[in-house]
Scaffold this active site. Sequence first.
Site, PDB file in Angstrom:
ATOM      1  N   PRO A 105       0.808  -1.218   0.000  1.00 51.29           N
ATOM      2  CA  PRO A 105       0.000   0.000   0.000  1.00 51.29           C
ATOM      3  C   PRO A 105       0.848   1.277   0.000  1.00 51.29           C
ATOM      4  O   PRO A 105       2.036   1.218   0.337  1.00 51.29           O
ATOM      5  CB  PRO A 105      -0.794  -0.092   1.313  1.00 51.29           C
ATOM      6  CG  PRO A 105      -0.512  -1.415   1.897  1.00 51.29           C
ATOM      7  CD  PRO A 105       0.653  -2.009   1.214  1.00 51.29           C
ATOM      8  N   GLU A 332     -24.327   9.693  17.591  1.00 44.28           N
ATOM      9  CA  GLU A 332     -22.993   9.278  18.058  1.00 44.28           C
ATOM     10  C   GLU A 332     -23.094   8.508  19.380  1.00 44.28           C
ATOM     11  O   GLU A 332     -22.334   7.559  19.604  1.00 44.28           O
ATOM     12  CB  GLU A 332     -22.060  10.493  18.221  1.00 44.28           C
ATOM     13  CG  GLU A 332     -21.769  11.244  16.934  1.00 44.28           C
ATOM     14  CD  GLU A 332     -21.269  10.362  15.799  1.00 44.28           C
ATOM     15  OE1 GLU A 332     -20.593   9.351  16.077  1.00 44.28           O
ATOM     16  OE2 GLU A 332     -21.583  10.658  14.630  1.00 44.28           O
ATOM     17  N   ASP A 406     -22.524   4.767   7.324  1.00 46.23           N
ATOM     18  CA  ASP A 406     -22.734   3.661   8.269  1.00 46.23           C
ATOM     19  C   ASP A 406     -23.405   2.486   7.550  1.00 46.23           C
ATOM     20  O   ASP A 406     -23.047   1.333   7.754  1.00 46.23           O
ATOM     21  CB  ASP A 406     -23.650   4.102   9.420  1.00 46.23           C
ATOM     22  CG  ASP A 406     -23.013   5.188  10.254  1.00 46.23           C
ATOM     23  OD1 ASP A 406     -21.777   5.288  10.242  1.00 46.23           O
ATOM     24  OD2 ASP A 406     -23.761   5.938  10.923  1.00 46.23           O
TER      25      ASP A 406
HETATM   26  P1  ATP Z   1       4.071   5.385  -2.368  1.00 44.42           P
HETATM   27  O1  ATP Z   1       3.637   3.983  -2.679  1.00 44.42           O
HETATM   28  O2  ATP Z   1       2.909   6.299  -2.149  1.00 44.42           O
HETATM   29  O3  ATP Z   1       5.100   5.932  -3.305  1.00 44.42           O
HETATM   30  P2  ATP Z   1       6.051   4.585  -0.423  1.00 44.42           P
HETATM   31  O4  ATP Z   1       5.696   3.212   0.036  1.00 44.42           O
HETATM   32  O5  ATP Z   1       7.151   4.700  -1.424  1.00 44.42           O
HETATM   33  O6  ATP Z   1       4.751   5.355  -0.892  1.00 44.42           O
HETATM   34  P3  ATP Z   1       7.663   6.339   1.137  1.00 44.42           P
HETATM   35  O7  ATP Z   1       7.689   7.400   0.077  1.00 44.42           O
HETATM   36  O8  ATP Z   1       8.876   5.509   1.295  1.00 44.42           O
HETATM   37  O9  ATP Z   1       6.406   5.420   0.890  1.00 44.42           O
HETATM   38  O10 ATP Z   1       7.274   6.966   2.540  1.00 44.42           O
HETATM   39  C1  ATP Z   1       6.763   8.283   2.649  1.00 44.42           C
HETATM   40  C2  ATP Z   1       7.198   8.866   3.972  1.00 44.42           C
HETATM   41  O11 ATP Z   1       6.549   8.168   5.036  1.00 44.42           O
HETATM   42  C3  ATP Z   1       8.679   8.705   4.254  1.00 44.42           C
HETATM   43  O12 ATP Z   1       9.406   9.792   3.779  1.00 44.42           O
HETATM   44  C4  ATP Z   1       8.731   8.610   5.765  1.00 44.42           C
HETATM   45  O13 ATP Z   1       8.705   9.891   6.344  1.00 44.42           O
HETATM   46  C5  ATP Z   1       7.433   7.927   6.115  1.00 44.42           C
HETATM   47  N1  ATP Z   1       7.567   6.461   6.250  1.00 44.42           N
HETATM   48  C6  ATP Z   1       6.914   5.529   5.526  1.00 44.42           C
HETATM   49  N2  ATP Z   1       7.240   4.292   5.932  1.00 44.42           N
HETATM   50  C7  ATP Z   1       8.125   4.431   6.929  1.00 44.42           C
HETATM   51  C8  ATP Z   1       8.834   3.517   7.754  1.00 44.42           C
HETATM   52  N3  ATP Z   1       8.678   2.190   7.621  1.00 44.42           N
HETATM   53  N4  ATP Z   1       9.673   4.024   8.697  1.00 44.42           N
HETATM   54  C9  ATP Z   1       9.825   5.355   8.843  1.00 44.42           C
HETATM   55  N5  ATP Z   1       9.178   6.262   8.095  1.00 44.42           N
HETATM   56  C10 ATP Z   1       8.341   5.828   7.153  1.00 44.42           C
END
Ligand code: ATP
Length: 500
Positions: A105, A332, A406
């Site tokens: 995701p 709620e 809902d």
């Molecule tokens: P997309 O599929 O939307 O491109 P992605 O899976 O490549 O997303 P990233 O771009 O690597 O996600 O993550 C976005 C930001 O979320 C990172 O810059 C970081 O700040 C935070 N983040 C996401 N996953 C982690 C993780 N496992 N640990 C620390 N920070 C995270």
Amino acid sequence: MKKEIIAGILLSLIAFLGYSGYDVIPIIIIIGMGTFLYFLLEKKGVLGNHSFGVAVNNNDVGFDEIGGQNPAKQEIQEALEFMRQLDKFKSMGIRPIKGILLTGPPGTGKTLLAKASATYTDSVFITASGSEFIEMYAGVGAQRVRSLFQSAKKQAKKLKKKSAVIFIDEIEVIGGKRGSHSSHLEYDQTLNQLLVEMDGMKSDQELQILLMGATNRIDLLDDALLRPGRFDRIINVDLPDVAGRLQILKIHAANKPMAEDVDLSAIAKETFGFSGAQLESLCNEAAIYAMREQSALIKPRHLKEAIDKVMMGEKAEKAPTKEEKKRIAYHESGHALISEIMAEKSVAYVTITSRGKALGYMRQTPASDIYLYTKEYLEKQINIALAGAIAEEIIFGSKSSGSLNDFKQAVKLARQIIECGLSGLGIIDNDSIPKQLISDEVKKIIKTQEGFTENELKKRISVLHHMAEILLEHEYISGEQLHQILKKHHDKEIRATAHI
Ligand code: ATP
């Protein structure tokens, strides 16, 4: 430099012709149009002499800065050993890994993992997104793929690196099943070029190239990309579990002034289903709330408010009428009361403050991450979803449009019961079962739960009135408060029964 020399020669030629008495205006017009066309095509990448893909300095991203994702990290690190110990792998006759595909995701850290891979192997990091490859001009995508690999080689040479990691986000845009696009020729050519480049990656070359792709739609990818020798490793990067969420929260809280009574493990428990990106946003929003209040420290209430912000959106400036507010309060209260009856202490809080599109909401505290649902659990969730509308009906004699989501949720849950073979229909074949049969069974499940929920609420009508009164006065009831209210009413009932 070449461009400047050509421009100089052309200018001198025009000056010479002008001086010799020739009419130079048509020549100037032709050269002007030619230059415009050249820059346009160059900008669109039709001409092959520009580099595509962005080289990113990723020096500071290491695997230890990625929270959770331990299986993914381990698998990637193992796969990367071939780049770090090339000779050992070659001596064993092991062919190099050409591609690693990260699936999962959005916001789970796929880009971070690719960056950390480049750091781990001391490689240059080149990134591009699938959607940047495709233009309306045929052949541009294929040219850009070629240019991306050339750009990686150029950057590595410039920075004196022995390897390069090319990361293509949204790879399904160029790697989709061939023949599935309406303008399929352009897409097919682009994918073919990517396959050609991957096949050309050899371990005995001076420069090692590793292609990393990310997608959340692996089902769309062409089989040719997924066969061994292309994307050799397919690694799932899932939403983090509670331990992973805690690690991610710790990473993003490290540079923020947290108050001593902040309990990040409690926040991790409350954020089931959050991605890494959402957790990062949560920490950031909490810091913004603290700053708005001119508080030097981030306190637990800032973090709680930030959870709501990330889940539901910013507080809305909606002003419902008095009558509407009353309806929202009962609605709620209905959700919260049934939730508490179904599972004690399951309500984190209930409020009638508008946020995002919601006019009020009840937040539950999951006891632990749940990955398997029983029929009873799903039925209880249907009860909670229906309780808002049923409370409205009991008090006002009618339901309202505020229950739309809902109801959608209740129908979704009922379908889940049916599709998992947990309904009266037994195990079904989803593809061949008549739609009417499913629709009738959904109705039946919902009707049964409606009756049950109505009964439970009517039995506790005094609690419902009490909760709505508090909400109308204070807009908020905490889980603990609700627990106390229920206990008080229960004690009263016991006393009343004893008098009789
Ligand atoms: P997309 O599929 O939307 O491109 P992605 O899976 O490549 O997303 P990233 O771009 O690597 O996600 O993550 C976005 C930001 O979320 C990172 O810059 C970081 O700040 C935070 N983040 C996401 N996953 C982690 C993780 N496992 N640990 C620390 N920070 C995270």
